[in-house]
Design a protein around this motif. Structure first.
Motif, PDB file in Angstrom:
ATOM      1  N   PRO A  50      -3.298  50.434  -1.374  1.00  0.00           N
ATOM      2  CA  PRO A  50      -4.265  49.336  -1.319  1.00  0.00           C
ATOM      3  C   PRO A  50      -4.230  48.372  -2.499  1.00  0.00           C
ATOM      4  O   PRO A  50      -4.670  47.233  -2.370  1.00  0.00           O
ATOM      5  CB  PRO A  50      -5.616  50.048  -1.248  1.00  0.00           C
ATOM      6  N   ASN A  51      -3.709  48.817  -3.639  1.00  0.00           N
ATOM      7  CA  ASN A  51      -3.616  47.950  -4.816  1.00  0.00           C
ATOM      8  C   ASN A  51      -2.767  48.655  -5.861  1.00  0.00           C
ATOM      9  O   ASN A  51      -2.396  49.808  -5.695  1.00  0.00           O
ATOM     10  CB  ASN A  51      -5.005  47.622  -5.385  1.00  0.00           C
ATOM     11  N   VAL A  62      -6.132  46.608   8.281  1.00  0.00           N
ATOM     12  CA  VAL A  62      -5.697  47.090   6.967  1.00  0.00           C
ATOM     13  C   VAL A  62      -5.624  45.923   5.984  1.00  0.00           C
ATOM     14  O   VAL A  62      -6.038  46.055   4.828  1.00  0.00           O
ATOM     15  CB  VAL A  62      -4.365  47.860   7.074  1.00  0.00           C
ATOM     16  N   GLU A  63      -5.120  44.781   6.421  1.00  0.00           N
ATOM     17  CA  GLU A  63      -5.105  43.606   5.548  1.00  0.00           C
ATOM     18  C   GLU A  63      -6.521  43.239   5.111  1.00  0.00           C
ATOM     19  O   GLU A  63      -6.750  42.902   3.946  1.00  0.00           O
ATOM     20  CB  GLU A  63      -4.460  42.409   6.259  1.00  0.00           C
ATOM     21  N   GLY A 111      -7.847  43.249   1.376  1.00  0.00           N
ATOM     22  CA  GLY A 111      -8.373  41.994   0.858  1.00  0.00           C
ATOM     23  C   GLY A 111      -9.767  42.077   0.266  1.00  0.00           C
ATOM     24  O   GLY A 111     -10.202  41.153  -0.415  1.00  0.00           O
ATOM     25  N   LYS A 112     -10.461  43.189   0.494  1.00  0.00           N
ATOM     26  CA  LYS A 112     -11.782  43.366  -0.114  1.00  0.00           C
ATOM     27  C   LYS A 112     -11.682  43.511  -1.630  1.00  0.00           C
ATOM     28  O   LYS A 112     -12.655  43.279  -2.324  1.00  0.00           O
ATOM     29  CB  LYS A 112     -12.490  44.571   0.492  1.00  0.00           C
ATOM     30  N   ASP A 113     -10.515  43.879  -2.117  1.00  0.00           N
ATOM     31  CA  ASP A 113     -10.261  43.938  -3.558  1.00  0.00           C
ATOM     32  C   ASP A 113      -9.782  42.554  -3.981  1.00  0.00           C
ATOM     33  O   ASP A 113      -8.644  42.170  -3.692  1.00  0.00           O
ATOM     34  CB  ASP A 113      -9.212  45.002  -3.866  1.00  0.00           C
ATOM     35  N   ALA A 114     -10.629  41.800  -4.635  1.00  0.00           N
ATOM     36  CA  ALA A 114     -10.328  40.407  -4.979  1.00  0.00           C
ATOM     37  C   ALA A 114      -9.101  40.269  -5.880  1.00  0.00           C
ATOM     38  O   ALA A 114      -8.513  39.195  -5.960  1.00  0.00           O
ATOM     39  CB  ALA A 114     -11.537  39.756  -5.642  1.00  0.00           C
ATOM     40  N   GLU A 138      -9.668  33.885   3.724  1.00  0.00           N
ATOM     41  CA  GLU A 138      -9.436  34.302   5.110  1.00  0.00           C
ATOM     42  C   GLU A 138      -9.812  35.756   5.354  1.00  0.00           C
ATOM     43  O   GLU A 138      -9.907  36.189   6.486  1.00  0.00           O
ATOM     44  CB  GLU A 138      -7.957  34.108   5.472  1.00  0.00           C
ATOM     45  N   ILE A 139     -10.000  36.527   4.310  1.00  0.00           N
ATOM     46  CA  ILE A 139     -10.308  37.942   4.460  1.00  0.00           C
ATOM     47  C   ILE A 139     -11.774  38.096   4.846  1.00  0.00           C
ATOM     48  O   ILE A 139     -12.663  37.562   4.204  1.00  0.00           O
ATOM     49  CB  ILE A 139     -10.001  38.716   3.147  1.00  0.00           C
TER      50      ILE A 139
END
Length: 174
Positions: free
Chosen positions: A77-78, A111-112, A116-119, A170-171
């Motif tokens: 995820p990151n 999943v994207e 994307g919730k993690d800025a 867009e997230i």
């Protein structure tokens, strides 16, 4: 993570689901045939989960509303390879009887959105085997572009590197 449009759920697998994961892998042997090992095995499943854990990944099952596992998605995820701005989609497999129903597209979008919730994350990386033209088209339809390769990996697969830059506006925070 729930996908509303398809009555699907994506969640990390449990240790007691390994036999079910193996069954999904067996239903994806047409995909596995493109690589160096064409037959699914419990050793393969365990190795993929181990690699996911080493990379900080989230190894998930894709489940129908009646809790039947029909696919696998594995993603970091990151902080992929030490870069806090990078995520990585490692694996997407949908069991053969469930393909061509836009499930893969719905899973990638979900999943994207989760990533994307993690800025901090601005880029999602992935890879696709050069001998899988359907998958190349799939990823390109979803905004991924080939940015490297072909690269020969130690397991003898040859793949293109893929990249999608996220526009944080867009997230959807679901």
């Amino acid at each position: 993570m729930i996908i509303q449009d398809h009555s699907l759920e994506i969640r990390p697998i449990h240790q007691d689901e390994l036999d079910t994961v193996l069954e999904v892998y067996r239903q994806c042997e047409d995909f596995l045939e493109l690589g160096p090992v064409s037959t699914a095995s419990m050793e393969m499943v365990r190795k993929d989960i181990e690699i996911s854990q080493e990379q900080g990944g989230v190894f998930c099952g894709i489940y129908t509303a009646d809790r039947k596992m029909i696919g696998i998605i594995d993603y970091v995820p990151n902080n992929f390879e030490g870069d806090p701005q990078a995520a990585f989609l490692s694996l997407l497999m949908i069991a053969a009887p469930f393909r061509k129903r836009r499930i893969g597209a719905a899973v990638v979008e979900a999943v994207e959105n989760e990533i994307g919730k993690d800025a901090r994350v601005t880029t999602i990386l992935s890879g696709v085997q050069v001998n899988n033209p359907q998958a190349i088209k799939f990823w390109q339809r979803h905004g991924y572009r080939i940015v490297s390769g072909p690269t020969l990996f130690p397991d003898q697969t040859t793949a293109f590197g893929l990249r999608k830059d996220l526009n944080q506006r867009e997230i959807r925070n679901e």
